[in-house]
Every structure is written in C-alpha cells, then in structure tokens.
Design a protein around this motif. Sequence first.
Motif, PDB file in Angstrom:
ATOM      1  N   GLY A 185      -7.660  28.239  70.203  1.00 35.74           N
ATOM      2  CA  GLY A 185      -7.045  27.073  69.620  1.00 35.74           C
ATOM      3  C   GLY A 185      -7.606  26.804  68.188  1.00 35.74           C
ATOM      4  O   GLY A 185      -6.909  26.230  67.262  1.00 35.74           O
ATOM      5  N   TYR A 227      -3.898  22.270  75.543  1.00 36.15           N
ATOM      6  CA  TYR A 227      -4.554  23.202  76.292  1.00 36.15           C
ATOM      7  C   TYR A 227      -4.382  22.845  77.730  1.00 36.15           C
ATOM      8  O   TYR A 227      -3.896  21.698  78.234  1.00 36.15           O
ATOM      9  N   SER A 247      -5.673  24.347  81.913  1.00 33.34           N
ATOM     10  CA  SER A 247      -6.598  25.404  82.294  1.00 33.34           C
ATOM     11  C   SER A 247      -6.122  25.395  83.766  1.00 33.34           C
ATOM     12  O   SER A 247      -5.934  24.613  84.369  1.00 33.34           O
ATOM     13  N   PRO A 296     -11.207  23.294  78.688  1.00 28.85           N
ATOM     14  CA  PRO A 296     -10.812  24.723  78.607  1.00 28.85           C
ATOM     15  C   PRO A 296     -11.880  25.852  78.405  1.00 28.85           C
ATOM     16  O   PRO A 296     -13.109  25.534  77.903  1.00 28.85           O
ATOM     17  N   SER A 297     -11.741  26.750  78.671  1.00 30.95           N
ATOM     18  CA  SER A 297     -12.562  28.079  78.387  1.00 30.95           C
ATOM     19  C   SER A 297     -13.131  28.311  77.016  1.00 30.95           C
ATOM     20  O   SER A 297     -12.213  27.653  76.089  1.00 30.95           O
ATOM     21  N   VAL A 337      -1.228  32.175  74.353  1.00 33.68           N
ATOM     22  CA  VAL A 337      -0.820  31.259  73.096  1.00 33.68           C
ATOM     23  C   VAL A 337       0.621  31.077  72.996  1.00 33.68           C
ATOM     24  O   VAL A 337       1.401  32.334  72.613  1.00 33.68           O
ATOM     25  N   HIS A 392      -5.389  34.733  78.898  1.00 33.54           N
ATOM     26  CA  HIS A 392      -5.227  33.683  77.706  1.00 33.54           C
ATOM     27  C   HIS A 392      -3.651  33.855  77.227  1.00 33.54           C
ATOM     28  O   HIS A 392      -3.307  35.099  76.787  1.00 33.54           O
ATOM     29  N   THR A 437     -13.157  30.783  75.311  1.00 33.79           N
ATOM     30  CA  THR A 437     -12.043  31.634  74.488  1.00 33.79           C
ATOM     31  C   THR A 437     -10.798  31.012  74.212  1.00 33.79           C
ATOM     32  O   THR A 437     -10.009  31.101  73.145  1.00 33.79           O
ATOM     33  N   ALA A 438     -10.359  30.070  75.100  1.00 30.09           N
ATOM     34  CA  ALA A 438      -9.059  29.071  74.677  1.00 30.09           C
ATOM     35  C   ALA A 438      -9.451  28.524  73.547  1.00 30.09           C
ATOM     36  O   ALA A 438      -8.589  28.157  72.735  1.00 30.09           O
ATOM     37  N   VAL A 492      -2.243  26.349  74.335  1.00 33.91           N
ATOM     38  CA  VAL A 492      -3.103  27.612  74.827  1.00 33.91           C
ATOM     39  C   VAL A 492      -3.333  27.445  76.342  1.00 33.91           C
ATOM     40  O   VAL A 492      -3.934  26.434  76.538  1.00 33.91           O
ATOM     41  N   GLU A 552      -4.938  28.833  79.612  1.00 31.81           N
ATOM     42  CA  GLU A 552      -6.192  29.855  80.107  1.00 31.81           C
ATOM     43  C   GLU A 552      -6.314  29.797  81.593  1.00 31.81           C
ATOM     44  O   GLU A 552      -5.972  28.749  82.175  1.00 31.81           O
TER      45      GLU A 552
END
Length: 244
Positions: free
Chosen positions: A165, A178, A180, A157-158, A192, A190, A160-161, A145, A147
């Motif tokens: 995830g 992850y 960032s 990570p955010s 994936v 974002h 949303t990430a 992921v 972001e």
Amino acid sequence: MNLSPLRIFVHGASGRMGRALLRLAPERSDLVLVAAATRAGAPLPEAPGLPVLATSALDAAPVFDLAIDFSLPEAFDGILGLCRRRGVGLVSGTTGLSEAQFEAFNALSERQAVLWSANFSIGVAVLRALVQRAAAAVPGWDADVVESHHVHKKDAPSGTALLLGAAVEAGRGRAPHYASLRAGDIVGEHLVQLTGPGERLELAHRATSRDIFARGALEAAARVARLGPGRHDFGALLLAEPRA
C-alpha cells in the motif's frame, strides 16, 4: 581470505518462521546458529542441542554477531534492548509494532546495522517495485490491496499489505483500500488491483511455502552484517547486487 561464519541468535524460535530459520540455517556455510529464544525456553526439535533461552533470560545468551527476530510486539522490546546492550545488529520481521517501538528501532540504527521488513520474499520485493511504477502510470484509477493468510495470523491488514500500500501511495499520491481474509492454512497471498474505466490491472504474489521467507531473512542477515550502521531496506539490498 576465509571469513568466520556469522554467529546468529534467533528470537521467537518457536513460531512458524523461527522453526523454519532453525531448520534452514544449516544449509548456509556463512552462518552458524549459536542460540535461540522462546517464551518457555524449551528445546526445539528443529535444532537438537542448540541452547534455547526463555525470553525472560535473554542476557544469558552467548556471544552472537546478529539477531534475527520473528516474535510478537510484546516480546520485541526485549531483543531490541539486548542488541543495544551487546552492540550488535538486528534483522526483524515482527509485525504489529507500535510507533514507539519503531522509534526505538530507528534509534538503534544510529549505532548498528538493522533491517525490518514485513516480508522477506524475493518475489514481494520485486512486486513492490512494480506496484509503485504501475500506480504512478495510472494515478486516477481505483487501487485496492487484498491479502489472505492463515487463520492464526493476528494483524490485519498484514504488514506486507501495508508495504504494498505504501508503494501504491508513493506512486500515485493516495493510499489504497485494504481487504483482509483469514482462512485455513494460507501461507500468504497479496493482490494489488488497479481499476479504471473498462479495465483492471492485477499484480499478485502467492507464497506456497514459508521457507521462502526464512531463506530471505537468512540472506538479509548475511548482507546486513557486511554493512555499517543504518536502517537498511530488504528490497534495496536484493536489487543492489546480483544474487549468487
């Protein structure tokens, strides 16, 4: 029968999301802003005439039906406590909350309708469902992921990430890796990535305006207000019924 507009209190109103909420809320006839709160309590140009309280004086807030919170972890306890004392619901998009803060949020859900989401984009809600299905279909593939956000975003990570995830993990039983990036004024991107031998699948969402998140939060507030106590899910709310 015409219902009275839902009275909204915006907490964290001086931030990017808070200002967008103040600017966009008047577009809706089913919501009305009654007050806002910032650290300093100074008037805000997005909502001339709206009472603005300092976060240290939340108990002076007028009567409201539901609070929308986009603040910081250090300010979250204040609005949670106010909602508990007033017996009203809470919609929050504050990220970086501690485990103890989520436990307190869950405790409030036993008495009031509450909703927390790291992302109030309708597109991200759809992406989350797609990611889980894709990860389940290729459980042996690598998963990442990635972001990207503006330079002022603190958590990584955010949220949303992490949300995406969790969808990956729910699909294949293992968490992803992850990455960032903080650069410029990126609203939010974002990606994936699911990678197998000789091929790669990419599922992505790119936000070009912060307004999508504010409009999603306002929609969440309107829907949560119709529900009973419980911790509600933004994606489930959107998928439960067609949007008008």
